[in-house]
Design a protein around this motif. Structure first.
Motif, mmCIF file in Angstrom:
data_model
loop_
_atom_site.group_PDB
_atom_site.id
_atom_site.type_symbol
_atom_site.label_atom_id
_atom_site.label_comp_id
_atom_site.label_asym_id
_atom_site.label_seq_id
_atom_site.Cartn_x
_atom_site.Cartn_y
_atom_site.Cartn_z
ATOM 1 N N ILE A 104 -4.593 -4.090 53.780
ATOM 2 C CA ILE A 104 -5.743 -3.243 53.426
ATOM 3 C C ILE A 104 -6.316 -2.634 54.705
ATOM 4 C CG2 ILE A 104 -6.350 -4.337 51.259
ATOM 5 C CD1 ILE A 104 -8.249 -5.284 54.346
ATOM 6 N N TRP A 105 -7.082 -1.550 54.510
ATOM 7 C CA TRP A 105 -7.771 -0.913 55.629
ATOM 8 C C TRP A 105 -9.064 -1.663 55.945
ATOM 9 C CZ3 TRP A 105 -7.250 4.676 53.369
ATOM 10 C CH2 TRP A 105 -6.017 5.221 53.744
ATOM 11 N N SER A 106 -9.557 -1.426 57.135
ATOM 12 C CA SER A 106 -10.879 -1.946 57.466
ATOM 13 C C SER A 106 -11.928 -1.162 56.675
ATOM 14 C CB SER A 106 -11.155 -1.808 58.963
ATOM 15 O OG SER A 106 -11.195 -0.438 59.338
ATOM 16 N N GLU A 107 -13.092 -1.742 56.528
ATOM 17 C CA GLU A 107 -14.133 -1.124 55.707
ATOM 18 C C GLU A 107 -14.546 0.258 56.214
ATOM 19 O OE1 GLU A 107 -17.488 -3.204 53.033
ATOM 20 O OE2 GLU A 107 -17.778 -3.433 55.182
ATOM 21 N N PRO A 108 -14.747 0.471 57.531
ATOM 22 C CA PRO A 108 -15.107 1.824 58.002
ATOM 23 C C PRO A 108 -14.044 2.866 57.663
ATOM 24 C CG PRO A 108 -15.592 0.198 59.704
ATOM 25 C CD PRO A 108 -14.821 -0.514 58.633
ATOM 26 N N ILE A 109 -12.763 2.483 57.740
ATOM 27 C CA ILE A 109 -11.711 3.446 57.406
ATOM 28 C C ILE A 109 -11.758 3.774 55.916
ATOM 29 C CG2 ILE A 109 -9.215 3.793 57.279
ATOM 30 C CD1 ILE A 109 -8.921 2.192 59.809
ATOM 31 N N GLU A 110 -12.002 2.766 55.078
ATOM 32 C CA GLU A 110 -12.113 3.027 53.638
ATOM 33 C C GLU A 110 -13.290 3.940 53.337
ATOM 34 O OE1 GLU A 110 -10.045 -0.899 51.640
ATOM 35 O OE2 GLU A 110 -12.223 -0.819 51.761
ATOM 36 N N TRP A 111 -14.388 3.747 54.036
ATOM 37 C CA TRP A 111 -15.540 4.644 53.850
ATOM 38 C C TRP A 111 -15.176 6.073 54.250
ATOM 39 C CZ3 TRP A 111 -20.109 1.353 56.250
ATOM 40 C CH2 TRP A 111 -20.319 0.236 55.436
ATOM 41 N N GLY A 112 -14.481 6.191 55.381
ATOM 42 C CA GLY A 112 -14.058 7.525 55.819
ATOM 43 C C GLY A 112 -13.128 8.175 54.813
ATOM 44 N N TRP A 113 -12.266 7.380 54.182
ATOM 45 C CA TRP A 113 -11.348 7.866 53.155
ATOM 46 C C TRP A 113 -12.128 8.413 51.958
ATOM 47 C CZ3 TRP A 113 -6.549 9.335 52.749
ATOM 48 C CH2 TRP A 113 -5.837 9.243 51.558
ATOM 49 N N ILE A 114 -13.149 7.700 51.546
ATOM 50 C CA ILE A 114 -13.976 8.142 50.422
ATOM 51 C C ILE A 114 -14.714 9.435 50.779
ATOM 52 C CG2 ILE A 114 -15.970 7.534 48.983
ATOM 53 C CD1 ILE A 114 -15.068 4.581 49.324
ATOM 54 N N ILE A 115 -15.258 9.484 51.989
ATOM 55 C CA ILE A 115 -15.986 10.686 52.439
ATOM 56 C C ILE A 115 -15.046 11.883 52.485
ATOM 57 C CG2 ILE A 115 -17.188 11.717 54.400
ATOM 58 C CD1 ILE A 115 -18.272 8.885 55.022
ATOM 59 N N LEU A 116 -13.821 11.659 52.983
ATOM 60 C CA LEU A 116 -12.834 12.745 53.059
ATOM 61 C C LEU A 116 -12.593 13.362 51.692
ATOM 62 C CD1 LEU A 116 -10.554 14.398 54.410
ATOM 63 C CD2 LEU A 116 -9.025 12.452 53.969
ATOM 64 N N TRP A 117 -12.357 12.533 50.688
ATOM 65 C CA TRP A 117 -12.042 13.067 49.362
ATOM 66 C C TRP A 117 -13.268 13.653 48.680
ATOM 67 C CZ3 TRP A 117 -7.416 14.327 47.879
ATOM 68 C CH2 TRP A 117 -6.327 13.752 48.544
ATOM 69 N N SER A 118 -14.435 13.203 49.071
ATOM 70 C CA SER A 118 -15.647 13.837 48.561
ATOM 71 C C SER A 118 -15.736 15.268 49.081
ATOM 72 C CB SER A 118 -16.880 13.029 48.992
ATOM 73 O OG SER A 118 -18.048 13.574 48.423
ATOM 74 N N PHE A 119 -15.385 15.468 50.348
ATOM 75 C CA PHE A 119 -15.380 16.822 50.908
ATOM 76 C C PHE A 119 -14.290 17.673 50.265
ATOM 77 C CE2 PHE A 119 -18.162 15.331 54.283
ATOM 78 C CZ PHE A 119 -18.883 16.473 54.603
ATOM 79 N N VAL A 120 -13.134 17.059 49.970
ATOM 80 C CA VAL A 120 -12.064 17.806 49.307
ATOM 81 C C VAL A 120 -12.541 18.297 47.944
ATOM 82 C CG1 VAL A 120 -9.770 17.641 48.270
ATOM 83 C CG2 VAL A 120 -10.199 16.634 50.518
#
Length: 639
Positions: free
Chosen positions: A326-342
């Motif tokens: 699994i990813w670290s929590e900050p990376i998972e947050w960044g992943w969620i933010i990325l797709w929100s921008f998409v």
């Protein structure tokens, strides 16, 4: 592009995407998405292509028929001792007794004790700590003394499924007890010359080609999960047999207890394997729900789950089969933010609702496919939160656009009101993104045709008419003139007393010579029709005993500047420029010049566009009031 310009262009995305992402992350941190994320993980397991059956592990299943043949449950110690002796003869690498045996089950207890004592590669079980399924259960004493016991505890998620694997349990006194699956796997690997290596104390261990990392309370979709003991994520191997009813399609090479006791198996069936002994009888109800379980009857037996975990450890250490990471929590947050921008970007750039929906559906599909392929490579990355952020930001940006469009429309309607025709209003709304800026119609420099009208002798009429009658009379005139302008796709700029100012060719710019010509023609046609309508008004007024009147019109074509002027509390859309001044001066030029009921004077620029369409005459080259340069003026002879 400046930072301010960038923010203005992307303001909707920059507002909605972080907001939706923040709300999604907050919802996730409360555990509100756990069930959905587990369901997505389960689906990935079920989608995974089948893998070959492991030949390192085999199962001796005690079926309902075996219990009937033995005549009792639990089966007697003598029967169990005979079963183990039969297996020992085939030289397995290890035997896992996945049956609780804390109490004697006569007859033959001493025979079983002797077998336990003479079988160093036999591992029994104990239930170390109690749980919702029952109290702790002690191991066979002789096996406990010899250190040949593994824990039989299983960890369940809140929905009752097993997705985490327990490798060891640390007791309050500091002792660590490995689980049955882990102990058997280590016993097997020792024969291959592979031993456990500590990489980070109590957190990360190496074993052959694998590195086992301890699960943390916030890993993956888990929120403050109890990670007591040494837990990892279960990486179940998919088989064609998953989900089938018991006995119809075993995942591992499986025989019944009776077959072993009656020597109905090949003589080398157990050789060099880890052999599990466990129950598969429905009456025992030893079923454990996994991602492959759709009902109680498709849930594997406990012995199969232990075999799965042993197989996972062996295949990772010996074959390099990926463990789930699994990813670290900050990376998972960044992943969620990325797709929100998409999602916000798709919603921002797609103009129609169906395009937005199709775009979000397509991107969501790509996200799902990408997450699935990452899972095949051994990574459990968030899927549900980014999908939620993707769709949520798409909806949010659509709502934001609808809100801003409502405000923009209100601004346009407030500025232009009844001063444009429906055709122009539709064109303005279509091009609103180019016309509107900061809630105002931005300034434009363009070529247009300006029309000014005024009434002859209006001052005398005001002196000789009572105010109430005057206002009714003037409104009748203005209503007809305004309607005439709108019918010719002109824009009513303003009313000044008895004067009317209209502009043709705004606010949608006319960029070609043909379009500018059409604007000039429309202005002249409008003036001619104004004269005709004034004749009808005069006839009506005459019958009512009201004053009759004549009018003057000035028309000029040229460069103007248009835009909204005023404060936030009071804005007006207006046109300024030299052509406006010329049109006004033409209207008031030489009031003695006769033109009949409606005198129409035009500038030279207007004449160049309309001379072959209307009858006209050259008046002269004159210097209009307030201008230094002389211009040629013409009169339209409307008849």
């Amino acid at each position: 592009m400046t930072i301010l310009q960038f923010f203005q262009e992307w303001r909707g995305v920059l507002i909605s995407a972080p907001t939706v992402a923040g709300l999604t992350i907050a919802l996730r941190l409360t555990g509100g998405l756990q069930l959905l994320e587990w369901a997505a993980l389960d689906q990935f397991f079920r989608w995974r292509p089948p893998e070959p059956t492991s030949e390192r592990i085999a199962i001796v299943a005690i079926t309902e028929k075996d219990i009937q043949n033995a005549g009792q449950w639990p089966i007697s110690d003598r029967t169990l001792a005979q079963l183990i002796e039969k297996l020992k003869q085939q030289q397995p690498k290890a035997i896992g007794l996945d049956l609780f045996r804390d109490l004697p089950v006569p007859p033959g207890h001493q025979e079983l004790v002797n077998v336990f004592a003479s079988t160093p590669n036999l591992i029994g079980i104990e239930k170390v700590v109690g749980d919702a399924l029952g109290e702790p259960v002690a191991p066979p004493p002789i096996l406990k003394e010899r250190g040949q016991v593994g824990a039989a505890n299983v960890v369940f998620d809140q929905d009752g499924k097993v997705r985490r694997a327990l490798l060891s349990i640390t007791l309050k006194n500091g002792d660590t007890i490995e689980t049955l699956a882990a102990k058997l796997a280590l016993l097997y690997l020792e024969t291959e010359g592979i031993t456990l290596e500590e990489i980070e104390p109590e957190y990360k261990y190496g074993l052959g080609d694998a590195v086992f990392t301890r699960l943390q309370p916030q890993d993956g979709s888990y929120i403050n999960v109890d990670t007591g003991g040494y837990q990892i994520l279960f990486n179940f191997r998919n088989h064609e047999c998953r989900g089938k009813l018991e006995g119809t399609c075993p995942v591992y090479p499986t025989v019944s207890m009776t077959e072993v006791l009656e020597d109905k198996i090949p003589p080398d069936w157990a050789k060099n394997r880890i052999v599990f002994i466990g129950t598969a009888a429905e009456s025992v109800k030893d079923r454990i729900f996994t991602p492959y379980s759709n009902s109680f009857f498709t849930a594997p037996n406990g012995v199969e789950v232990n075999a799965d975990l042993t197989n996972q450890i062996l295949s990772a250490a010996l074959d390099g089969r990926p463990l789930i990471q699994i990813w670290s929590e900050p990376i998972e947050w960044g992943w969620i933010i990325l797709w929100s921008f998409v999602g916000a970007t798709v919603g921002w750039k797609a103009f129609r609702i169906r395009w937005k929906a199709a775009g979000l559906f397509l991107v969501g599909g790509l996200l799902t496919i990408g997450s699935y392929f990452a899972f095949l490579a051994g990574w459990w990355i968030p899927l549900v939160p980014p999908l939620l952020a993707l769709s949520g930001s798409g909806v949010a940006i659509t709502a934001y656009i609808a809100y801003t469009e409502s405000e923009d429309k209100q601004t346009v309607m407030h500025l232009l009101g009844q001063h444009v025709s429906p055709k122009i209003a539709q064109a303005i709304w279509r091009d609103r993104n180019q016309l509107l800026k900061d809630g105002q119609l931005s300034g434009q420099k363009l070529t247009a045709t300006v029309l000014f009208t005024d009434l002859k002798g209006f001052t005398t009429i005001t002196e000789n008419t009572d105010p109430e009658t005057l206002m009714v009379w003037l409104n009748d005139y203005m209503n007809v003139m305004a309607e005439t302008v709108l019918n010719h796709n002109g824009v009513l700029d303003k009313f000044i007393g008895d004067a009317v100012m209209a502009v043709f060719g705004i606010p949608i710019p006319s960029t070609t010579d043909a379009e500018i010509t059409q604007d000039a023609i429309a202005a002249v046609n409008c003036a001619i029709e104004m004269g005709k309508n004034l004749r009808s008004l005069n006839q009506q007024w005459q019958t009512q005993g009201l004053p009759t009147v004549a009018m003057r019109v000035g028309i000029a074509t040229g460069t103007v500047v248009t835009g909204s002027v005023g404060s936030r509390q009071r804005l007006n859309y207006t046109t300024i420029g030299d052509s406006v001044n010329v049109a006004a001066r033409l209207e008031s030029y030489d009031k003695s010049l006769d033109g009949g009921l409606c005198r129409i004077l035009i500038s030279e620029e207007t004449y160049q566009h309309i001379h072959d369409k209307f009858t006209s005459q050259f008046i002269g080259t004159v210097q209009l009031k307030g201008r230094q340069q002389s211009i040629k003026i013409y009169q339209i002879l409307a008849g």
